[in-house]
Design a protein around this motif. Structure first.
Motif, PDB file in Angstrom:
ATOM      1  N   PRO A   1      32.290 -30.686 -20.097  1.00 60.78           N
ATOM      2  CA  PRO A   1      31.363 -30.019 -19.176  1.00 60.78           C
ATOM      3  C   PRO A   1      30.348 -29.188 -19.954  1.00 60.78           C
ATOM      4  CG  PRO A   1      33.498 -28.942 -19.155  1.00 60.78           C
ATOM      5  CD  PRO A   1      33.662 -30.182 -19.968  1.00 60.78           C
TER       6      PRO A   1
ATOM      7  N   VAL B   1      34.138 -30.167  -9.255  1.00 61.06           N
ATOM      8  CA  VAL B   1      33.336 -30.647 -10.386  1.00 61.06           C
ATOM      9  C   VAL B   1      32.047 -31.214  -9.808  1.00 61.06           C
ATOM     10  CG1 VAL B   1      33.208 -32.210 -12.377  1.00 61.06           C
ATOM     11  CG2 VAL B   1      35.426 -31.297 -11.652  1.00 61.06           C
TER      12      VAL B   1
ATOM     13  N   SER C   1      38.868 -29.124 -19.233  1.00 61.96           N
ATOM     14  CA  SER C   1      37.795 -29.884 -19.883  1.00 61.96           C
ATOM     15  C   SER C   1      38.306 -31.118 -20.612  1.00 61.96           C
ATOM     16  CB  SER C   1      37.042 -28.981 -20.865  1.00 61.96           C
ATOM     17  OG  SER C   1      36.452 -27.898 -20.192  1.00 61.96           O
TER      18      SER C   1
ATOM     19  N   LEU D   1      26.875 -30.722 -16.092  1.00 64.16           N
ATOM     20  CA  LEU D   1      28.213 -30.988 -15.577  1.00 64.16           C
ATOM     21  C   LEU D   1      28.971 -29.656 -15.521  1.00 64.16           C
ATOM     22  CD1 LEU D   1      30.223 -33.170 -14.682  1.00 64.16           C
ATOM     23  CD2 LEU D   1      30.845 -33.471 -17.081  1.00 64.16           C
TER      24      LEU D   1
END
Length: 198
Positions: free
Chosen positions: A132, A85, A121, A93
């Motif tokens: 994200p 991530v 998510s 993101l």
């Protein structure tokens, strides 16, 4: 890639580490196909080329590496491990997932695989306060990526799919073998002694 993202392995050591550790990390036999007699060699070379050409993540702010999580859905718990991530150079993101597949066959298969990242998510929202912006599959053997802009409708579809799958598992009492030739002959862990092998 995990060790690199965590800072314990340098960029210039990736390829040599891969060469030293591949046989230990991947001891399994690979199936042989008419179109490719040495699948193991092909995967090995493609992985090595990826690492030789990999330029790192100089513009990314790494937020999580191999992040394991549990999140409640209805009366069960979904468990996942997110490869990577980060915030990219545009401030987006990104949930990043490595895949050894060379490509998706079609949009339907891509959507099926994207459910995994949509379910991830849920944890991203819980941890970072927002969903994200982008879901990214890195098809490292071909050195290509597939980017999927986050869509709430697709998240809802993935969650409903997961809920329905759990319901189907809980109500299933038929455990008949499903004899798919390719899987049964080449991938199933019990293929050498299965009475249902085709």
């Amino acid at each position: 890639m995990e060790r690199y993202a965590k800072g314990s392995l340098s960029l210039w050591d990736l390829a040599s580490t891969y060469e030293k550790e591949f046989d230990t990390a991947v001891p399994e036999e690979f199936p042989s196909f008419p179109f490719c007699q040495d699948m193991r060699g092909l995967y090995y070379e493609q992985g090595l080329n990826y690492l030789r050409n990999f330029g790192g993540y100089p513009k990314y702010k790494i937020l999580g590496v191999e992040s394991q999580f549990d999140i409640a859905i209805d009366d069960w718990v979904f468990n996942g491990i997110i490869d990577l991530v980060y915030e990219d150079e545009q401030g987006r993101l990104v949930v990043h997932d490595y895949k050894s597949k060379s490509s998706f066959k079609n949009k339907a298969e891509q959507k099926k695989y994207a459910r995994q990242l949509y379910l991830y998510s849920l944890h991203i929202k819980e941890k970072y306060g927002k969903y994200p912006d982008l879901l990214r599959f890195m098809m490292f053997r071909k050195e290509t990526s597939v980017d999927i802009p986050f869509k709430t409708d697709d998240l809802n579809e993935a969650v409903n799919w997961a809920k329905n799958t759990v319901k189907a598992i809980r109500t299933c009492w038929d455990y008949s073998p499903s004899c798919e030739e390719f899987f049964g002959n080449y991938l199933c862990n019990h293929r050498k002694d299965c009475e249902h092998k085709i």
